[in-house]
Scaffold this active site. Structure first.
Site, PDB file in Angstrom:
ATOM      1  CG  ASP A  70      -4.718   1.220   5.972  1.00 34.22           C
ATOM      2  OD1 ASP A  70      -5.867   1.669   5.297  1.00 34.22           O
ATOM      3  OD2 ASP A  70      -3.533   0.687   5.776  1.00 34.22           O
ATOM      4  CG  ASP A  72      -4.998   4.526   2.742  1.00 34.61           C
ATOM      5  OD1 ASP A  72      -3.874   4.599   3.011  1.00 34.61           O
ATOM      6  OD2 ASP A  72      -5.844   3.527   2.653  1.00 34.61           O
ATOM      7  CG  ASP A 148      -6.306  -1.310  -6.492  1.00 37.48           C
ATOM      8  OD1 ASP A 148      -7.065  -0.421  -6.141  1.00 37.48           O
ATOM      9  OD2 ASP A 148      -5.715  -2.101  -5.595  1.00 37.48           O
TER      10      ASP A 148
HETATM   11  P1  ATP Z   1      -6.421  -2.295   3.001  1.00 37.71           P
HETATM   12  O1  ATP Z   1      -5.719  -0.975   3.610  1.00 37.71           O
HETATM   13  O2  ATP Z   1      -7.695  -2.668   3.821  1.00 37.71           O
HETATM   14  O3  ATP Z   1      -5.507  -3.455   2.718  1.00 37.71           O
HETATM   15  P2  ATP Z   1      -6.715  -0.637   0.738  1.00 37.71           P
HETATM   16  O4  ATP Z   1      -7.709  -0.754  -0.546  1.00 37.71           O
HETATM   17  O5  ATP Z   1      -7.001   0.604   1.650  1.00 37.71           O
HETATM   18  O6  ATP Z   1      -6.903  -1.932   1.490  1.00 37.71           O
HETATM   19  P3  ATP Z   1      -4.116   0.126   0.500  1.00 37.71           P
HETATM   20  O7  ATP Z   1      -2.820  -0.538   0.010  1.00 37.71           O
HETATM   21  O8  ATP Z   1      -3.996   0.865   1.874  1.00 37.71           O
HETATM   22  O9  ATP Z   1      -5.248  -0.815   0.267  1.00 37.71           O
HETATM   23  O10 ATP Z   1      -4.124   1.303  -0.658  1.00 37.71           O
HETATM   24  C1  ATP Z   1      -4.815   2.377  -0.394  1.00 37.71           C
HETATM   25  C2  ATP Z   1      -5.390   2.709  -1.882  1.00 37.71           C
HETATM   26  O11 ATP Z   1      -4.416   2.999  -2.694  1.00 37.71           O
HETATM   27  C3  ATP Z   1      -6.170   1.626  -2.535  1.00 37.71           C
HETATM   28  O12 ATP Z   1      -7.630   1.556  -2.317  1.00 37.71           O
HETATM   29  C4  ATP Z   1      -5.991   1.881  -3.907  1.00 37.71           C
HETATM   30  O13 ATP Z   1      -7.005   2.889  -4.401  1.00 37.71           O
HETATM   31  C5  ATP Z   1      -4.772   2.555  -4.394  1.00 37.71           C
HETATM   32  N1  ATP Z   1      -3.853   1.254  -4.274  1.00 37.71           N
HETATM   33  C6  ATP Z   1      -3.152   0.635  -3.436  1.00 37.71           C
HETATM   34  N2  ATP Z   1      -2.146  -0.227  -4.251  1.00 37.71           N
HETATM   35  C7  ATP Z   1      -2.548   0.142  -5.363  1.00 37.71           C
HETATM   36  C8  ATP Z   1      -1.985  -0.690  -6.619  1.00 37.71           C
HETATM   37  N3  ATP Z   1      -0.655  -1.521  -6.497  1.00 37.71           N
HETATM   38  N4  ATP Z   1      -2.463   0.027  -8.031  1.00 37.71           N
HETATM   39  C9  ATP Z   1      -3.263   0.955  -7.819  1.00 37.71           C
HETATM   40  N5  ATP Z   1      -3.980   1.531  -6.859  1.00 37.71           N
HETATM   41  C10 ATP Z   1      -3.509   1.105  -5.491  1.00 37.71           C
HETATM   42 MG    MG Z   2      -5.801   1.024   3.252  1.00 38.81          MG
END
Ligand code: ATP
Ligand code: MG
Length: 452
Positions: A70, A72, A148
């Site tokens: 996705d 963000d 994170d």
């Molecule tokens: P994917 O979408 O591929 O699972 P992602 O890293 O994009 O991985 P998302 O859940 O979409 O994960 O979150 C987007 C971003 O928001 C992350 O890359 C991170 O920077 C931040 N993030 C998400 N969850 C957390 C958390 N629990 N604590 C801190 N930062 C977070």
């Molecule tokens: Mg994501």
């Protein structure tokens, strides 16, 4: 492999690194690699005078040459300001307020920059120190430290075509390291789900957890028991549906975290007689799941739940005192009990629960192969899942090979074979006393097949 950094680090080893602006010439991101919808959102925010960046998994995955799951976006626009800019915007989340911009079936998630704030109505923690609300807004410089892992804290500025890196995330990405931002203990305490995310990214990207990031898991994993079962169910689904379920399972066990998702399974994996079968059964299913994902085939989230809880169900059945119940009635009762215990940790949807029950209960009929039931079994919405489940069981239970094989041949769609199979069944199946069938409270039209 990681040519995206284009020798940046070898040329810049002596640079003072905070923050680094990686110019267009030194990375491989560009406007045309972003989705059209994501560009609409970024450009609209920029045109309205706001800062807006692509951030998180999409930047990470694009740099690694992977397809992002996705897109963000992070911005200094407040949720209400975002809503004013987009007609198709909905604000969601209490714990973490976000804007979702809807485009037919696609959603772009837009988060306002966060910062560490004083406890108050916008940011609060519970007694264990877990963040219950995180809605104090700040600048990009603040936002970085709330993320994170370093490889998830890269901000791509589409206007200037550069990447902003405050945490040496590119360096970690290049070296394949998952490094938590800040003190690992404190960051896991604030949000224990970061433990699951660390494991998920390590498994998915084939990367290594940096020492502190790994070691603090043992100190903080118990806090996972305070996380809402619905959030854990979402995370659990993500853990096993990204094509690296076998590695994920191994890491979850290595870090002793599986017990917070599937405590009954963890017990089965330590059972004096069933531990090997449980392990083999789960690993075979996870391997199949990974193979299906690699072939772009859909996966049914309920299937793995039925796998994880199958041996816990057997253990519970073993404990049952002798009873006059029909075996399938007993199975259904005990199955409901096991599922409701499991749901205290992972809140599966009702659809998942019902699918799991069907998969388990159909096992009886698939093994029995009663002539008059064959057609209705084959047209049952969960037939395919139940058959796959039977084949998986046959890998462990030798005596099921014949039944699994029978159904494989039946599906080969050859009238002659079916005729022979049916004749053999008619003589093989013994009449069984009739009993009242379980009646589903759902109307047939409500029964949906998620995926096979
Ligand atoms: P994917 O979408 O591929 O699972 P992602 O890293 O994009 O991985 P998302 O859940 O979409 O994960 O979150 C987007 C971003 O928001 C992350 O890359 C991170 O920077 C931040 N993030 C998400 N969850 C957390 C958390 N629990 N604590 C801190 N930062 C977070
Ligand atoms: Mg994501």
């Amino acid at each position: 492999m990681l040519s995206f950094i284009k020798n940046f680090f070898s040329k810049n080893e002596s640079l003072v690194r905070e923050p680094q602006i990686i110019p267009a010439a030194l990375h491989t991101l560009s406007r045309d690699r972003l989705s059209h919808l994501c560009l609409i959102v970024l450009d609209t925010l920029n045109a309205a005078g706001f800062e807006a960046y692509l951030v998180g998994g999409s930047v990470r995955d694009l740099l690694l040459g992977r397809e992002p799951k996705d897109f963000d976006v992070a911005t200094n626009a407040k949720p209400e300001e975002i809503r004013r800019l987009f007609k198709n915007c909905r604000l969601i989340g209490r714990r973490f307020r976000l804007a979702h911009i809807y485009f037919k079936k696609d959603i772009i998630e837009v988060a306002t920059f966060r910062k560490e704030g004083k406890e108050g109505p916008h940011q609060s923690k519970n007694r264990e120190g877990i963040l219950k609300r995180d809605n104090v807004y700040g600048t990009l410089e603040d936002d970085v430290w709330r993320r994170d892992f370093t490889l998830n804290a890269l901000y791509y500025d589409v206007k200037h075509n550069h990447i902003i890196d405050h945490t040496q995330g590119l360096d970690d990405l290049k070296q394949g390291i998952i490094r938590i931002i800040g003190k690992a203990d404190a960051r896991y305490r604030e949000d224990p789900v970061r433990i699951l995310r660390a494991i998920r990214f390590a498994a998915k990207l084939g990367m290594t957890l940096e020492d502190h990031t790994a070691q603090a898991i043992a100190k903080k994993r118990h806090l996972l028991s305070s996380i809402a079962p619905s959030r854990l169910a979402d995370e659990s689904h993500k853990l096993f549906s990204q094509g690296n379920a076998v590695n994920t399972f191994t890491l979850l066990r290595h870090h002793e975290v599986l017990q917070y998702l599937y405590p009954l399974t963890e017990k089965a994996l330590a059972h004096p007689t069933l531990h090997l079968a449980t392990d083999k059964f789960i690993l075979s299913a996870l391997k199949n799941t990974d193979a299906r994902i690699a072939e772009n085939k859909p996966i049914n989230p309920a299937f793995l739940v039925s796998v994880f809880l199958w041996y816990p169900l057997q253990i519970q059945l073993e404990k049952e005192p002798p009873s006059k119940e029909y075996p399938d009635i007993q199975l259904e009762r005990v199955a409901q009990m096991v599922l409701s215990k499991a749901k205290k940790h992972l809140a599966f949807t009702q659809l998942v629960t019902e699918t799991v029950l069907d998969i388990w209960l159909l096992q009886f009929n698939l093994i029995e192969r009663k002539k008059q039931r064959i057609e209705s079994l084959v047209s049952h919405p969960r037939f395919r899942a139940a058959y796959d489940f039977l084949c998986l069981r046959a890998l462990i239970e030798d005596n099921l090979g014949a039944a699994a094989d029978w159904w494989t041949r039946w599906q080969a769609d050859n009238e002659e074979t079916r005729h022979t199979l049916m004749a053999a069944t008619a003589s093989a199946s013994k009449p069984k006393p009739r009993r009242r069938r379980r009646r589903s409270s759902r109307k047939p039209s409500e029964i949906k097949i998620e995926a096979e």
